[in-house]
Design a protein around this motif. Structure first.
Motif, PDB file in Angstrom:
ATOM      1  N   GLY A 163       0.695  -1.023   0.085  1.00 49.84           N
ATOM      2  CA  GLY A 163      -0.056  -0.200  -0.064  1.00 49.84           C
ATOM      3  C   GLY A 163       0.842   1.054  -0.012  1.00 49.84           C
ATOM      4  O   GLY A 163       1.970   1.219   0.374  1.00 49.84           O
ATOM      5  N   ASP A 165       0.679   4.091   1.825  1.00 49.50           N
ATOM      6  CA  ASP A 165       1.035   4.656   3.002  1.00 49.50           C
ATOM      7  C   ASP A 165       1.804   3.339   3.846  1.00 49.50           C
ATOM      8  O   ASP A 165       0.839   2.384   3.995  1.00 49.50           O
ATOM      9  N   ARG A 166       2.784   3.289   4.005  1.00 47.49           N
ATOM     10  CA  ARG A 166       3.710   2.330   4.672  1.00 47.49           C
ATOM     11  C   ARG A 166       3.620   2.299   6.271  1.00 47.49           C
ATOM     12  O   ARG A 166       4.390   1.456   6.696  1.00 47.49           O
ATOM     13  N   THR A 183       0.277  -9.603  -4.992  1.00 51.53           N
ATOM     14  CA  THR A 183      -0.344  -8.512  -4.529  1.00 51.53           C
ATOM     15  C   THR A 183       0.215  -8.193  -2.968  1.00 51.53           C
ATOM     16  O   THR A 183      -0.285  -7.274  -2.419  1.00 51.53           O
ATOM     17  N   PRO A 494       0.048  -4.424  -8.504  1.00 51.87           N
ATOM     18  CA  PRO A 494       0.848  -3.529  -7.588  1.00 51.87           C
ATOM     19  C   PRO A 494       1.687  -2.750  -8.380  1.00 51.87           C
ATOM     20  O   PRO A 494       2.645  -1.888  -7.783  1.00 51.87           O
ATOM     21  N   GLU A 497       1.796   1.489  -7.614  1.00 48.12           N
ATOM     22  CA  GLU A 497       2.338   1.533  -6.355  1.00 48.12           C
ATOM     23  C   GLU A 497       3.999   1.418  -6.387  1.00 48.12           C
ATOM     24  O   GLU A 497       4.523   2.146  -5.857  1.00 48.12           O
ATOM     25  N   GLU A 607      -2.763   8.422  -0.565  1.00 43.33           N
ATOM     26  CA  GLU A 607      -2.665   6.833  -0.272  1.00 43.33           C
ATOM     27  C   GLU A 607      -3.238   6.201  -1.779  1.00 43.33           C
ATOM     28  O   GLU A 607      -2.964   5.035  -2.002  1.00 43.33           O
ATOM     29  N   ASN A 608      -3.498   7.136  -2.747  1.00 44.56           N
ATOM     30  CA  ASN A 608      -4.217   6.511  -4.051  1.00 44.56           C
ATOM     31  C   ASN A 608      -3.084   5.798  -4.824  1.00 44.56           C
ATOM     32  O   ASN A 608      -2.100   6.505  -5.232  1.00 44.56           O
ATOM     33  N   ASP A 610      -4.565   3.897  -7.432  1.00 38.27           N
ATOM     34  CA  ASP A 610      -5.262   3.229  -8.355  1.00 38.27           C
ATOM     35  C   ASP A 610      -5.112   4.046  -9.669  1.00 38.27           C
ATOM     36  O   ASP A 610      -5.300   3.718 -10.923  1.00 38.27           O
TER      37      ASP A 610
END
Length: 807
Positions: A163, A165-166, A183, A494, A497, A607-608, A610
């Motif tokens: 993600g 935000d880690r 993923t 992923p 990201e 955090e996006n 997508d």
């Protein structure tokens, strides 16, 4: 202003910056050359003001404490830690109160508490970051601890699938292959010992040893870096917004040199081409099937007919590649570049084993003999890329291949994939263990290749493809990829990201093996198509895979092939826009792929993963699930156009994009310009005399601007010497809704066209304009009723200003 040596007497104990358990009475604090040095009766440390709103904090052991603590910085360019700081020394001030020492530079400050010796950092007088336990050296290694605010979000750690935000995650700081990941991945090929906060600061832990990064997992309010040993230093970058945090972070570690323009073309690549004839047949197929291609990448079969037993040969397999120079020459005549893989493992069965041993080129064991071990490809030694002997021996093979015409260099397995902790490297006359420098191996390898290539070929921009490195690897032209990803929808999901997490720290050319690399028993045409569509808007377009399923579109039937052809051609049509993004990155450190939060700072965008911005103008939302008829996408505020249909969408909401096989969710922000070139089949065919300049108009955008950068695509000194031109484009709408487009130019380069033919294509007009004028002279209107677009051809000199008014 401080322009003299300033010495402050301090008599405090409990120096928590170094160790929570050790008392160190401070003797003096001295400011000289933008560096505040604090002397204690046991240990010293310094805080150095750097350019780009940054401070460097370094523990000085004077031979005490952990070994190797005074190793040179890997994260920073040499000039950042040299006398260049004299340039800013006059702007650095030291202020002392009864409780605090404050080092001030521009609008940022580092505050040392005299009682606890904790350092806090402020921007415009507001504290944004504060050490918790600070920087420590102990028998267990080196650590760095910072306090975290309750609502703080953080990027960091480099390649991981966790993600955006880690926060709440702990991860190894140890570059390691993760074959077939999907993923979730906590440890991958290219980690970064760094974080970037939603509070607009970055912390770069300048330590290359094996370690761990804990972002509030063990203690929710603590950021903790730990390493087995190595350098005790970190860099703090402070800014007022996310885009400045990104560009300052990239700039302080060193901006990426401008790559060759052909990097932005299509690569023919697989694991792998097994013969000279196969290579030529593949390129011929691209040509006959009218699919653009700029480079062919040769995997390990160029030096051996089998996967195992040949690594380290570092020379052509004469049985399968009998005339490599002829092959390379024939490809070059077609404007197709040759890229070769190399690895740092020299098998004991390879042709070069005895030479490597005789020349002291290999990392050693405790007895001073080559350290050998078994791994997948055979029994091997490892080139010591840190030692001069290892570098010189390894480089001779690159030099020979460069003389044969090889244009690009692919360094694989550079974590290194197997790297025993107790293996010994020689770095600047000091023996260091594999554990101490593990994360710097790929970085040092890229540095050797890049620096030697620039000396050997001073008129050429190096292409260096590597899958592992360290903070600052981008300054050696490194082009990373995300490793052996699963050939599955889980592998595709992923990739945004991964690219964004790397790009914000400087690795702007991070990309994936398009189509997926590992596994896959049957061909999934939709997965392949969607991955290549995503790749069209990625830094590097390189389909690559195990060859049980062909990665190249030429081996697939329609409609897959025709869709791939359409998007690869679009990639080439977008070359002026994409190359201008590369220029921006080289000038300012701005990523090509950007988190939406860089332009739309609301906290929920941080955090996006997508969607992402491709430059300023495009929003891309890759399709990562099968059998979808619509693709829901959250649009930022403003007006957005479907890139393919010009359908207008109002932002600030989630919209359902209607999917077909041959479209893809890409939006253009109203007010955006995009330079394009029509019909290229090679990047070498780009002709700066003919440009299409697209503009997406909406009356809600009263004014907008865009800068297009251009040079000859080859000169390594373009940025350094200012050998480029900028076309400054702007648009404005007056109270009568008349649209004015202006063009101005600045700068020049050798070979720049004296005259340009520019075709403006204006999207978003609701009806045919009543009149169009160029520099006050009315011209006929060329109107496309079906697409509601206005086309306007103009010719201008290279320093001529042009004004177009559309009413």
């Amino acid at each position: 202003m401080i322009d003299r040596q300033l010495r402050v007497s301090l008599a405090c104990a409990g120096f928590a910056l170094f160790s929570a358990n050790a008392l160190a009475e401070v003797q003096t604090a001295t400011l000289e050359n933008a560096t505040l040095t604090i002397d204690t009766d046991t240990n010293d440390f310094k805080i150095k003001a750097l350019r780009n709103n940054s401070f460097q904090v370094t523990y000085l052991t004077d031979g005490k404490g952990a070994p190797y603590a005074n190793l040179p910085s890997m994260a920073l360019p040499e000039e950042a830690t040299s006398a260049v700081t004299k340039d800013i020394a006059g702007d650095v001030e030291l202020e002392e109160t009864a409780t605090t020492l404050t080092l001030k530079f521009n609008n940022i400050s580092a505050h040392v508490d005299k009682s606890t010796h904790v350092i806090s950092y402020s921007v415009n007088g507001k504290v944004v970051a504060k050490e918790q336990d600070g920087l420590n050296i102990s028998d267990n290694g080196v650590s760095l601890s910072f306090a975290l605010d309750e609502n703080e979000k953080l990027y960091g750690g480099g390649q991981r699938v966790l993600g955006m935000d880690r926060r709440g995650h702990s991860m190894p700081l140890y570059n390691k292959a993760h074959y077939g990941y999907t993923t979730l991945s906590n440890q991958m090929y290219f980690g970064l010992s760094a974080v970037m906060s939603s509070k607009n600061y970055s912390i770069l832990f300048d330590n290359t040893a094996s370690g761990e990064l804990d972002i509030g997992k063990t203690n929710s309010d603590e950021l903790l870096f730990k390493a087995q040993g190595g350098r005790a230093s970190y860099i703090m970058v402070l800014s007022e917004n996310l885009i400045d945090t990104v560009t300052n972070t990239v700039a302080v570690t060193g901006k990426q040199p401008l790559p060759p323009r052909w990097l932005l073309g299509n690569f023919a690549s697989r694991f792998g081409y097994k013969s000279q004839n196969e290579v030529m047949d593949v390129v011929d197929a691209f040509n006959t099937q009218d699919i653009p291609v700029d480079a062919v990448v040769l995997d390990l079969y160029w030096f051996g007919k089998d996967i195992k037993g040949h690594m380290g040969n570092l020379s052509w397999d004469a049985a399968t590649f009998p005339e490599p120079e002829k092959m390379i020459s024939e490809l070059r005549a077609q404007d197709v570049k040759t890229v070769l893989i190399t690895e740092p493992f020299i098998l004991t069965t390879s042709k070069q084993w005895e030479s490597a041993v005789a020349n002291n080129a290999l990392a050693q064991n405790d007895n001073g003999a080559p350290y050998t071990f078994d791994f997948y490809f055979g029994n091997t030694g490892l080139v010591d890329v840190f030692s001069e002997a290892g570098q010189d021996w390894f480089w001779q093979y690159y030099e020979k291949l460069a003389a044969q015409g090889v244009a690009g260099w692919w360094g694989d397995l550079g974590e290194p994939e197997v790297h025993p902790d107790d293996i010994q490297h020689m770095w600047q006359s000091t023996k260091v263990s594999g554990a101490e420098v593990h994360n710097a191996y790929g970085h040092q390898w890229a540095k050797t290749v890049y620096n030697n290539l620039t000396a050997l070929q001073p008129d050429t921009r190096p292409f260096v493809l590597m899958r592992s490195g360290f903070l600052g690897s981008q300054r050696y032209g490194m082009v990373p990829w995300t490793g052996d990803v699963s050939r599955s929808w889980g592998g595709l999901k992923p990739q945004v990201e991964l690219a964004l997490q790397m790009s914000v720290f400087g690795m702007a050319y991070t990309h994936s093996d398009l189509g997926g690399f590992a596994g896959g028993e049957t061909f999934d045409p939709e997965l392949y198509t969607r991955w290549l569509q995503f790749g069209t808007f990625s830094p590097v377009f390189r389909p690559h895979a195990q060859d049980n399923i062909a990665p190249e579109p030429i081996f697939h039937a329609d409609p897959v092939k025709s869709i791939a052809r359409k998007f690869i051609q679009l990639r080439y049509d977008m070359l002026p826009y994409n190359y201008s993004l590369a220029f921006e990155n080289a000038l300012y450190g701005t990523p090509l792929m950007r988190p939406v939060a860089m332009a739309y700072g609301e906290s929920d965008w941080f955090e996006n993963a997508d969607s992402y911005l491709w430059g300023d103008g495009l929003l891309v939302s890759p399709v990562t699930s099968a059998n979808q008829t619509v693709w829901p996408t959250k649009l930022p505020e403003g007006v957005w156009f479907d890139f393919f249909s010009d359908t207008k969408y109002l932002g600030g909401q989630t919209v359902n994009y209607p999917l077909s096989q041959d479209n893809f969710p890409v939006w253009v922000k109203a007010g955006s310009f995009m330079p394009m070139a029509d019909g290229l089949s090679r990047t070498e065919q780009f002709d700066a005399r003919k440009i299409e300049m697209h503009y997406w108009h909406d009356n809600s955008v009263s004014s907008s601007s865009y800068t297009y950068y251009e040079d000859d695509g080859k000169n390594p000194a373009s940025v350094e010497k200012g050998l480029y031109t900028k076309l400054q484009l702007s648009a404005s709408v007056d109270e009568k809704a008349a649209l004015t487009l202006t063009l101005d130019s600045e700068g020049s380069y050798i070979g720049m066209p004296k005259q340009r033919d520019i075709t403006y294509i204006v999207h978003g007009l609701s009806e045919k304009p009543q009149s169009v004028s160029i520099d006050g002279r009315r011209v006929p209107v060329m109107w496309g009723e079906k697409g509601k677009t206005l086309s306007l051809a103009i010719s201008c000199g290279y320093q001529q200003s042009v004004k177009v008014v559309i009413m």
